[in-house]
Design a protein around this motif. Sequence first.
Motif, PDB file in Angstrom:
ATOM      1  N   GLY A 162       0.696  -1.336   0.100  1.00  0.00           N
ATOM      2  CA  GLY A 162      -0.082  -0.061  -0.027  1.00  0.00           C
ATOM      3  C   GLY A 162       0.860   1.064  -0.251  1.00  0.00           C
ATOM      4  O   GLY A 162       0.149   2.502  -0.362  1.00  0.00           O
TER       5      GLY A 162
ATOM      6  N   HIS B 195       3.157  -0.690   8.143  1.00  0.00           N
ATOM      7  CA  HIS B 195       2.666  -0.600   7.010  1.00  0.00           C
ATOM      8  C   HIS B 195       1.386   0.390   6.986  1.00  0.00           C
ATOM      9  O   HIS B 195       1.415   1.239   8.093  1.00  0.00           O
ATOM     10  CB  HIS B 195       1.760  -2.090   6.702  1.00  0.00           C
TER      11      HIS B 195
ATOM     12  N   ARG C 246      -1.295  -0.193   6.610  1.00  0.00           N
ATOM     13  CA  ARG C 246      -2.329  -0.867   7.481  1.00  0.00           C
ATOM     14  C   ARG C 246      -1.451  -1.241   8.779  1.00  0.00           C
ATOM     15  O   ARG C 246      -0.594  -1.979   8.747  1.00  0.00           O
ATOM     16  CB  ARG C 246      -2.870  -1.912   6.946  1.00  0.00           C
TER      17      ARG C 246
ATOM     18  N   TYR D 119      -1.791  -2.961  12.641  1.00  0.00           N
ATOM     19  CA  TYR D 119      -2.611  -3.813  13.400  1.00  0.00           C
ATOM     20  C   TYR D 119      -2.427  -3.379  14.771  1.00  0.00           C
ATOM     21  O   TYR D 119      -1.399  -3.119  15.318  1.00  0.00           O
ATOM     22  CB  TYR D 119      -2.201  -5.212  13.131  1.00  0.00           C
TER      23      TYR D 119
ATOM     24  N   PHE E   3      -7.756  -3.210  13.099  1.00  0.00           N
ATOM     25  CA  PHE E   3      -6.654  -2.360  12.237  1.00  0.00           C
ATOM     26  C   PHE E   3      -7.163  -1.107  12.113  1.00  0.00           C
ATOM     27  O   PHE E   3      -8.442  -0.677  11.853  1.00  0.00           O
ATOM     28  CB  PHE E   3      -5.991  -3.087  11.171  1.00  0.00           C
ATOM     29  N   TYR E   4      -6.244  -0.150  11.711  1.00  0.00           N
ATOM     30  CA  TYR E   4      -6.695   1.108  10.787  1.00  0.00           C
ATOM     31  C   TYR E   4      -5.515   1.206   9.619  1.00  0.00           C
ATOM     32  O   TYR E   4      -4.435   0.748   9.729  1.00  0.00           O
ATOM     33  CB  TYR E   4      -6.629   2.251  11.918  1.00  0.00           C
ATOM     34  N   GLU E   5      -5.874   2.092   8.780  1.00  0.00           N
ATOM     35  CA  GLU E   5      -5.077   2.284   7.663  1.00  0.00           C
ATOM     36  C   GLU E   5      -5.593   3.600   7.001  1.00  0.00           C
ATOM     37  O   GLU E   5      -6.597   4.097   7.081  1.00  0.00           O
ATOM     38  CB  GLU E   5      -5.335   1.032   6.343  1.00  0.00           C
ATOM     39  N   SER E   6      -4.351   4.254   6.887  1.00  0.00           N
ATOM     40  CA  SER E   6      -4.433   5.674   6.149  1.00  0.00           C
ATOM     41  C   SER E   6      -4.787   5.588   4.764  1.00  0.00           C
ATOM     42  O   SER E   6      -4.351   5.058   3.985  1.00  0.00           O
ATOM     43  CB  SER E   6      -3.056   6.464   6.438  1.00  0.00           C
TER      44      SER E   6
ATOM     45  N   LYS F 110      -9.107   7.745   7.702  1.00  0.00           N
ATOM     46  CA  LYS F 110      -8.552   6.517   7.764  1.00  0.00           C
ATOM     47  C   LYS F 110      -9.709   5.421   7.652  1.00  0.00           C
ATOM     48  O   LYS F 110     -10.936   5.966   7.444  1.00  0.00           O
ATOM     49  CB  LYS F 110      -8.003   6.365   9.329  1.00  0.00           C
ATOM     50  N   HIS F 111      -9.299   4.252   7.380  1.00  0.00           N
ATOM     51  CA  HIS F 111     -10.315   3.153   7.483  1.00  0.00           C
ATOM     52  C   HIS F 111     -10.140   2.418   8.759  1.00  0.00           C
ATOM     53  O   HIS F 111      -8.945   1.948   8.872  1.00  0.00           O
ATOM     54  CB  HIS F 111     -10.223   2.267   6.351  1.00  0.00           C
TER      55      HIS F 111
ATOM     56  N   SER G 177     -16.936  -1.652  10.040  1.00  0.00           N
ATOM     57  CA  SER G 177     -15.938  -0.779   9.466  1.00  0.00           C
ATOM     58  C   SER G 177     -16.328   0.603   9.464  1.00  0.00           C
ATOM     59  O   SER G 177     -17.680   0.989   9.321  1.00  0.00           O
ATOM     60  CB  SER G 177     -15.943  -1.071   7.735  1.00  0.00           C
TER      61      SER G 177
END
Length: 478
Positions: free
Chosen positions: A327, A359, A361, A363, A368-371, A381-382, A446
Amino acid sequence: MKPIRPVILSGGSGTRLWPTSRAHHPKQFMALTSERTMIQETALRVSDADRFLPPIVVCNEEHRFTVASELQDAGIELEVEMLEPVGRNTAPAIAAAAALCAAHSRDELMLVLPADHHIARPDLFLDVIATGAKLAEEGKLVTFGIVPDAPETGYGYIRSGEAVDHGGSKVDAFVEKPDVETAQTYLDDGRYFWNSGIFLFRADRMIAELEALAPDIWRQAAMAVSGGNRDMDFLRLDREAFEACPSDSIDYAVMEHTKDAVVVPADIGWSDVGSWTALWDIGEKDAQGNVLSGDVMVQDTANTFVRAEGRLVTTVGVENLIVVETGDAVLVAHRDRVQDVKAIVGRLKTEGRAEQEVHARVYRPWGFYESLATDERHQVKHLMIKPGAAISLQMHHHRAEHWVVVGGTAKVTLGEETHLVAENESVYIPIGAKHRLENPGKMPLSIIEVQSGSYFGEDDIVRFDDVYGRVPALKAVE
């Protein structure tokens, strides 16, 4: 034969498999050789209750919830996770595990396994473990030598000596990684095996050898266990005692010096998956010799490894390459130069780049979160919250948050009130407001989170309460 206690060593950062493997989420937590992660494959390999006891996993504090989640998802019941406060190589880790095993039974059989190895022939693996167990019961310290099929320069070797019972041989010498000419002489000789890093012995025999050959390691490791703190399924080793433990590998500390080391040949389709080329070697190849994973399209490409994790990757008119997309990073390397990936990781670390550690993502014990997007005054973020999980009760000094539920139902605490937020609904979290996000459902939750403010660092958290036992503190990383 009595059941064997697996001891799974889940340390290391897997720098040679960057950018997929990162310091905070290394290769044992990646699905590289199958649909399961490598630690799941390792644990399942020794999950037959008639042959094996519940495993002990040795890992660091940062990875404790990841290990627990991975093995829970695989249906593995753990004996305990032993948490190292600092890394001290394999000898102290094994010494601490031996102390714990001896508390169950002095002669408990211990099978030491790295968490990140691939074994293509698991049935043969079980056969050679059964052979090794006979020798271990007799007091031998057993290592498993991989039958070599090439003059490999990336592995250490074991030279076998006089034959013993059950098809084993005395260990004549442990040999460092050779150059290619020397490796060819080893292959031609027939007495040399690759050092797998897999060991089998009785707990009392390992303790006796440690007391004789590495007394400082044994004393400090035993103190770290006896002074440790049991917390749920975790055993936190005593920091002061373990930090004082000399750092050494089990090969150097014990196996090279003991008179009771034996090697059992193991032709089990083994790889330590120590580089991207190793994954090309063991992967299923197309007619042009390519190993392809993910959304990949190739044209006039040969003998190339391509891994796409998040988007379409295409190649045209190339050969003998390694191409890995994640990513937030892309690696392109010649297959003969993949060992130099660790030099890139070293440069990233020197420059303070986050890509060597985490990452896109990230954990956490709750999911987890991901930018998704970042600018000077906002960040998107998700978030994925696992069923039954919750983030800590917290607040922020420098940012407000807007949560939009895109899947599942959220239980939101805002100030003194708690309410449910359904799919396609949203909630606003002002700066300075106490808040918590929970997933009360049975499916993953989510959330799209839009942060706005002057600072978005993970250290802008004041934590008041946490279900995972993380100490409430100012500027604690969530």
